[in-house]
Design a protein around this motif. Sequence first.
Motif, PDB file in Angstrom:
ATOM      1  N   ALA A   1      63.388  44.619 -37.017  1.00  6.49           N
ATOM      2  CA  ALA A   1      63.750  46.039 -36.897  1.00  6.49           C
ATOM      3  C   ALA A   1      65.256  46.238 -36.742  1.00  6.49           C
ATOM      4  N   GLY A   2      65.992  45.148 -36.556  1.00  2.00           N
ATOM      5  CA  GLY A   2      67.434  45.253 -36.366  1.00  2.00           C
ATOM      6  C   GLY A   2      67.808  45.915 -35.057  1.00  2.00           C
ATOM      7  N   LEU A   3      66.986  45.683 -34.018  1.00 10.25           N
ATOM      8  CA  LEU A   3      67.206  46.326 -32.724  1.00 10.25           C
ATOM      9  C   LEU A   3      67.526  45.286 -31.655  1.00 10.25           C
ATOM     10  N   PRO A   4      68.386  45.635 -30.706  1.00  7.26           N
ATOM     11  CA  PRO A   4      68.754  44.681 -29.651  1.00  7.26           C
ATOM     12  C   PRO A   4      67.714  44.658 -28.538  1.00  7.26           C
ATOM     13  N   VAL A   5      67.822  43.659 -27.685  1.00  3.65           N
ATOM     14  CA  VAL A   5      67.004  43.626 -26.474  1.00  3.65           C
ATOM     15  C   VAL A   5      67.467  44.776 -25.580  1.00  3.65           C
ATOM     16  N   PRO A   6      66.565  45.628 -25.140  1.00  5.78           N
ATOM     17  CA  PRO A   6      66.980  46.811 -24.375  1.00  5.78           C
ATOM     18  C   PRO A   6      67.558  46.447 -23.009  1.00  5.78           C
ATOM     19  N   GLU A   7      68.593  47.183 -22.623  1.00  8.57           N
ATOM     20  CA  GLU A   7      69.200  46.987 -21.312  1.00  8.57           C
ATOM     21  C   GLU A   7      68.897  48.128 -20.358  1.00  8.57           C
ATOM     22  N   THR A   8      68.269  49.189 -20.859  1.00  3.43           N
ATOM     23  CA  THR A   8      67.836  50.283 -19.996  1.00  3.43           C
ATOM     24  C   THR A   8      66.362  50.566 -20.256  1.00  3.43           C
ATOM     25  N   TRP A   9      65.705  51.164 -19.269  1.00  4.54           N
ATOM     26  CA  TRP A   9      64.296  51.522 -19.435  1.00  4.54           C
ATOM     27  C   TRP A   9      64.138  52.603 -20.502  1.00  4.54           C
ATOM     28  N   GLU A  10      65.112  53.492 -20.588  1.00  7.13           N
ATOM     29  CA  GLU A  10      65.058  54.530 -21.611  1.00  7.13           C
ATOM     30  C   GLU A  10      65.116  53.911 -23.006  1.00  7.13           C
ATOM     31  N   GLU A  11      65.964  52.901 -23.159  1.00  7.99           N
ATOM     32  CA  GLU A  11      66.072  52.215 -24.447  1.00  7.99           C
ATOM     33  C   GLU A  11      64.788  51.445 -24.763  1.00  7.99           C
ATOM     34  N   LEU A  12      64.185  50.842 -23.739  1.00  3.15           N
ATOM     35  CA  LEU A  12      62.922  50.136 -23.954  1.00  3.15           C
ATOM     36  C   LEU A  12      61.847  51.088 -24.471  1.00  3.15           C
ATOM     37  N   MET A  13      61.804  52.301 -23.932  1.00  2.00           N
ATOM     38  CA  MET A  13      60.823  53.280 -24.389  1.00  2.00           C
ATOM     39  C   MET A  13      61.064  53.657 -25.840  1.00  2.00           C
ATOM     40  N   GLU A  14      62.323  53.915 -26.201  1.00  2.00           N
ATOM     41  CA  GLU A  14      62.644  54.302 -27.576  1.00  2.00           C
ATOM     42  C   GLU A  14      62.327  53.179 -28.557  1.00  2.00           C
ATOM     43  N   THR A  15      62.688  51.951 -28.196  1.00  2.00           N
ATOM     44  CA  THR A  15      62.430  50.809 -29.071  1.00  2.00           C
ATOM     45  C   THR A  15      60.933  50.582 -29.227  1.00  2.00           C
ATOM     46  N   SER A  16      60.200  50.697 -28.138  1.00  2.00           N
ATOM     47  CA  SER A  16      58.747  50.520 -28.189  1.00  2.00           C
ATOM     48  C   SER A  16      58.108  51.523 -29.143  1.00  2.00           C
ATOM     49  N   LYS A  17      58.473  52.779 -28.996  1.00  2.00           N
ATOM     50  CA  LYS A  17      57.880  53.815 -29.851  1.00  2.00           C
ATOM     51  C   LYS A  17      58.205  53.580 -31.316  1.00  2.00           C
ATOM     52  N   ALA A  18      59.435  53.180 -31.591  1.00  2.00           N
ATOM     53  CA  ALA A  18      59.849  52.960 -32.981  1.00  2.00           C
ATOM     54  C   ALA A  18      59.046  51.838 -33.626  1.00  2.00           C
ATOM     55  N   ILE A  19      58.873  50.730 -32.908  1.00  2.00           N
ATOM     56  CA  ILE A  19      58.163  49.590 -33.506  1.00  2.00           C
ATOM     57  C   ILE A  19      56.655  49.825 -33.491  1.00  2.00           C
ATOM     58  N   GLN A  20      56.153  50.566 -32.516  1.00  2.00           N
ATOM     59  CA  GLN A  20      54.739  50.951 -32.546  1.00  2.00           C
ATOM     60  C   GLN A  20      54.447  51.836 -33.758  1.00  2.00           C
ATOM     61  N   GLU A  21      55.331  52.776 -34.022  1.00  3.64           N
ATOM     62  CA  GLU A  21      55.130  53.692 -35.148  1.00  3.64           C
ATOM     63  C   GLU A  21      55.188  52.964 -36.483  1.00  3.64           C
ATOM     64  N   SER A  22      55.897  51.846 -36.535  1.00  5.65           N
ATOM     65  CA  SER A  22      55.970  51.069 -37.778  1.00  5.65           C
ATOM     66  C   SER A  22      54.676  50.321 -38.058  1.00  5.65           C
TER      67      SER A  22
END
Length: 436
Positions: free
Chosen positions: A166-187
């Motif tokens: 997905a070209g995404l980094p390891v999240p450093e904030t909980w907010e970023e973890l939520m956004e990354t999770s939703k993006a890859i779940q939607e894929s």
Amino acid sequence: MRSAYGRLRRPVAVALAAGVALSLTACAGGSGGNADRVTLEWYVQPLNSTNIWPDLVAAFNKSQSDIEVKLTVGPTNVDTVRGTLSTQIGSGSSTPDVYEGDITWPAQFAEAGLAVNLTEVFPESFWDRFSPGSIQFAQYEGQSYSVPSWTEAAFLYYREDLLEEAGLPVPETWEELMETSKAIQESGAVKTGYTWQGAGYEGLTCVWNELVADAGGSITTADFDAGTLDTAESERALDFLKETISSGVSPEATVTFQEPETLNEFTAGNALFMRNWSYAWAITQDPAQSQVVGKVGMAPLPTFDGQPYPGASTNGGGGMYINPHSEHVEEAAAFLDWLTDTEAQSLFASVGKVLPANLDAQTPEAQEQVGPVGTVLAELQLVGRPVGTPAYSEVSRAVFQNINAALTGNASVEDALATAQEEVDRALNSGRHSGD
């Protein structure tokens, strides 16, 4: 109980200081021919899926002829084990002679007379084997009631392959973890975004301990004088935990998840991120148990926006205690000396796949054997639970029961935090009176 221990305490301390009882490796090997051989009953909890406990027992029993250890492996739930041992030892049972206990137990077990004061048993030089932090977590009122055995902490596990695709980094904030999770779940690449421990048990207290620290709060005051749960920081932490489930990032069943369920979800390939302890690494890399071998990375846990990275990580690990009713305190101390020396400690890395507590055993080879745990551990921001109060078990119960009630919808955020605050205050007040 105290008088029986008192009769043994001085001879044990003198023998250990002189190095007499600790010279087990110099004794004749094997198990035959000694009618006076002392048998020690050792009670432990499972440590991932390895043979670490029977391997340690076999090595010890082979190393000398005067003591034999017999092993009992209990259940995985630390609360169940605490209750069982509290009842058994509290009733005066002389067994188990040695038992594994959580690092949250020293204050409670010391206050209740369920553990030997090991500061009075071992010479001062013995404690040089361990880091000051690991010793501190095993103490109550400056005295050590358990011996550190291995080092443990909470980590963020992630699907390295999916983040890379997905070209995404390891999240450093909980907010970023939520956004990354939703993006890859939607894929469609993964079903679950984040799997964690939400059941009503000690594991949820650990999760809460981290999240509330990330928000700038705590469970109690530093002196354990009062609870600090009915706060804006706690509300931020609880709102986030509820959102992981309500948004679909975490499954609805999270409210029933302990470590095994969390790990199963991740090793089945269903989850992008997982909060778990270091022991889980070996299981994620075992082809017999995992479908994500070679696809996993480890990192410190995230924090909230506006807070310094990394986030908080609850310290864990195992410690060994001696039953004050044991008829073999001297032999039990000798066994613990052997168990925490470098040779035995190396087995925790090579077989148990966890980082040894003995500093000399934390070699580059040991770090390689436990995978990325050793490297990432040095980056963590470790936070302790309020284990310095004898009322810790009641404090923890107030936390996990009320947080779980909010997660399941059986209580509002406001009511859950207010009730938790009341119950923690009551537990701390009761603990102060019982110690007077």
